[in-house]
Scaffold this active site. Sequence first.
Site, PDB file in Angstrom:
ATOM      1  N   ASP A 102      50.309  44.746  41.759  1.00  0.00           N
ATOM      2  CA  ASP A 102      49.565  43.566  41.353  1.00  0.00           C
ATOM      3  C   ASP A 102      50.417  42.348  41.689  1.00  0.00           C
ATOM      4  O   ASP A 102      51.610  42.324  41.392  1.00  0.00           O
ATOM      5  CB  ASP A 102      49.314  43.625  39.838  1.00  0.00           C
ATOM      6  CG  ASP A 102      47.906  43.229  39.468  1.00  0.00           C
ATOM      7  OD1 ASP A 102      47.503  42.123  39.853  1.00  0.00           O
ATOM      8  OD2 ASP A 102      47.227  44.027  38.797  1.00  0.00           O
ATOM      9  N   ASP A 203      45.848  38.849  42.095  1.00  0.00           N
ATOM     10  CA  ASP A 203      45.178  38.314  40.918  1.00  0.00           C
ATOM     11  C   ASP A 203      44.569  36.930  41.194  1.00  0.00           C
ATOM     12  O   ASP A 203      45.251  36.060  41.752  1.00  0.00           O
ATOM     13  CB  ASP A 203      46.230  38.204  39.801  1.00  0.00           C
ATOM     14  CG  ASP A 203      45.617  37.988  38.443  1.00  0.00           C
ATOM     15  OD1 ASP A 203      44.847  38.857  38.004  1.00  0.00           O
ATOM     16  OD2 ASP A 203      45.909  36.953  37.810  1.00  0.00           O
ATOM     17  N   GLU A 256      41.449  39.504  44.138  1.00  0.00           N
ATOM     18  CA  GLU A 256      40.476  39.353  43.050  1.00  0.00           C
ATOM     19  C   GLU A 256      39.794  38.007  43.255  1.00  0.00           C
ATOM     20  O   GLU A 256      40.445  36.967  43.204  1.00  0.00           O
ATOM     21  CB  GLU A 256      41.163  39.414  41.693  1.00  0.00           C
ATOM     22  CG  GLU A 256      40.150  39.555  40.570  1.00  0.00           C
ATOM     23  CD  GLU A 256      40.695  39.134  39.218  1.00  0.00           C
ATOM     24  OE1 GLU A 256      40.107  39.527  38.212  1.00  0.00           O
ATOM     25  OE2 GLU A 256      41.687  38.392  39.160  1.00  0.00           O
ATOM     26  N   HIS A 329      40.510  46.866  34.064  1.00  0.00           N
ATOM     27  CA  HIS A 329      41.101  46.564  32.760  1.00  0.00           C
ATOM     28  C   HIS A 329      40.517  45.327  32.089  1.00  0.00           C
ATOM     29  O   HIS A 329      40.928  44.979  30.993  1.00  0.00           O
ATOM     30  CB  HIS A 329      42.609  46.376  32.955  1.00  0.00           C
ATOM     31  CG  HIS A 329      42.904  45.206  33.849  1.00  0.00           C
ATOM     32  ND1 HIS A 329      42.559  45.192  35.189  1.00  0.00           N
ATOM     33  CD2 HIS A 329      43.461  44.005  33.600  1.00  0.00           C
ATOM     34  CE1 HIS A 329      42.901  44.021  35.703  1.00  0.00           C
ATOM     35  NE2 HIS A 329      43.450  43.292  34.766  1.00  0.00           N
ATOM     36  N   ASP A 330      39.599  44.623  32.759  1.00  0.00           N
ATOM     37  CA  ASP A 330      39.038  43.396  32.203  1.00  0.00           C
ATOM     38  C   ASP A 330      37.639  43.575  31.620  1.00  0.00           C
ATOM     39  O   ASP A 330      37.048  42.607  31.143  1.00  0.00           O
ATOM     40  CB  ASP A 330      38.948  42.308  33.287  1.00  0.00           C
ATOM     41  CG  ASP A 330      40.312  41.746  33.660  1.00  0.00           C
ATOM     42  OD1 ASP A 330      41.246  41.848  32.848  1.00  0.00           O
ATOM     43  OD2 ASP A 330      40.425  41.203  34.778  1.00  0.00           O
TER      44      ASP A 330
END
Length: 557
Positions: A102, A203, A256, A329-330
């Site tokens: 990440d 991200d 993302e 995970h969001d």
Amino acid sequence: MIPENQRKWWKEAVVYQIYPRSFMDSDDDGKGDLKGITSKLDYIKDLGIDVIWLGPVYKSPNDDMGYDISDYYDIMDDFGTMEDFDELLAGMKERGLRLVMDLVVNHSSDEHQWFREALKSKDNRYRDYYIWKQPLNGDPPNDWLSFFSGSAWELDETSGEYYLHLFSKKQPDLNWENPELRQEIYKMMKFWLDKGVDGFRMDVISLISKYQDFPSLNEGQNNFRNIYANGPRVHEFLQEMNREVLQHYDIMTVGEAVGVPLDEAPLYVGADRNELNMIFHFEHIDIDRVPGQFFTHRNWPLTELKKIIVEWDQVLRDNGWNSIYLGNHDWPRTVSRFGNDTKYRVESAKMLATLIMSLRGTPYVYNGDEIGMTNCHFNSIDEFKDIQTLNAYNEAADNGADLDEFIRGQNRFSRDHARTPMQWDDSKNAGFSEADSTWLKVNPNYTDINVAADVENPNSILNYYRKLIRLRKDNPDLVYGEMELIEEGNEKVFAFYRRFENKTKIVLLSFSDDTTEIPIDDDLSDGKMLISNYDKPSPTGNSIVLDPYEAMIIDLE
Ligand code: TEU
């Protein structure tokens, strides 16, 4: 034949996302860690996975669970040491697994050395690594809101200036306008790539370039992320990053892309753009929310999901590559949002797996989805750990809102649903940790839903995933083929062809609690059932009756 220059390992790969804090705890402190992950590599390999996307493991005060980085060159104490990291990477290489890290560079932690320096004075060398503005009549410079409630501006009392934080106030946004900052980031990326990592998940990369006039949100408030995204220099920055770093390595990149609409996607991933390989768009993952309102539910018709999937497939058909995901995970758990997590949990989890493994693009499996982990029930605010929920709770309390109602809402929306510890077996803490308590509660349904039970059961979700991934590996037409909807207007069944040269496959997916019938133009009698989540004979004739959440892939050759 797919031209050799268009075949790429990352197009044919299946990616597994690990949320490190919740995967496996090796030292019994109630938090997952790197050694824990290393101990589970055989499990991941057996699933058929090629690439692991590891959530952030860098040094962090964990205001936003690792998405607030205070040292990009070191490992968070909770997770272990750089040696543990090297051991994990070596273990992965041994097994032919690749590692995607990440990369969180829209913002750093306020505890990063750069920000500490920046706070010292207005003429500090690092001041310009962040974004500062004068107050406006004693108030924040403008009406920008944070993703995590309240203003996106925080006052630095010493200098009297505000700094921008699109996320928490402990996540100051980095100023990409500053070329030295950009060079620091590229240097750091090379550090990890030179260690042998195979790429980055970037991200909120769509937010790195800011409109320098910081346009007011005004009426657009509800959709503020669209206003922050796709700033004027984002493509220039990504092309520079590509030139300076990415193009020198055989790696994969996925950005993302919050706030990136369909028509701008090719700018990020187009083959001739030299930016990224893939992006994660938000159109389908947002489908059950009122636009721009994270915490307001809306019902969505299946035809809308089909439309989004087909449009994205088409727009990236000849230019770029798609990423396929239903959870991370969001968001709350995949089966709880898109399937039925009670009566038809097993059937619907398998059906959703069939969907992601039979679309064009690179599929991403979020840890726990392969055993159909569900949302968890949280009894009170103390059981939540996510800053998005906690800040929104405080805001609701300040506004005098009904807090019981708020907790009920979070039992549907909170990101913590996806973050409860991985359920390995039916022993204490689901086999995740021997600690007295874990950092986030374990879902009590672990006694039934766990890896050990699924390994034993030939009809489990886990074994279905294994079979499905093998099927995709054996059939590159599932990776590269064209997609064509069947019965587009059907609100219960998602049905489509995948066509590639002279091969044709039919994918049938019921999204319904009822039995449904769907007509098919082809005679299925000659077809061969490749996989199905019910134990039934291969269908014949021109019409199929599907059981609740039934899924199948039929080879028509
Ligand atoms: O997420 C960005 C993002 O857009 C999310 O805030 C999303 O809108 C929200 O979670 C929906 O509920 C990334 C990371 O994936 C997330 O975990 C981080 O909190 C965030 O960036 C800040 O780094």
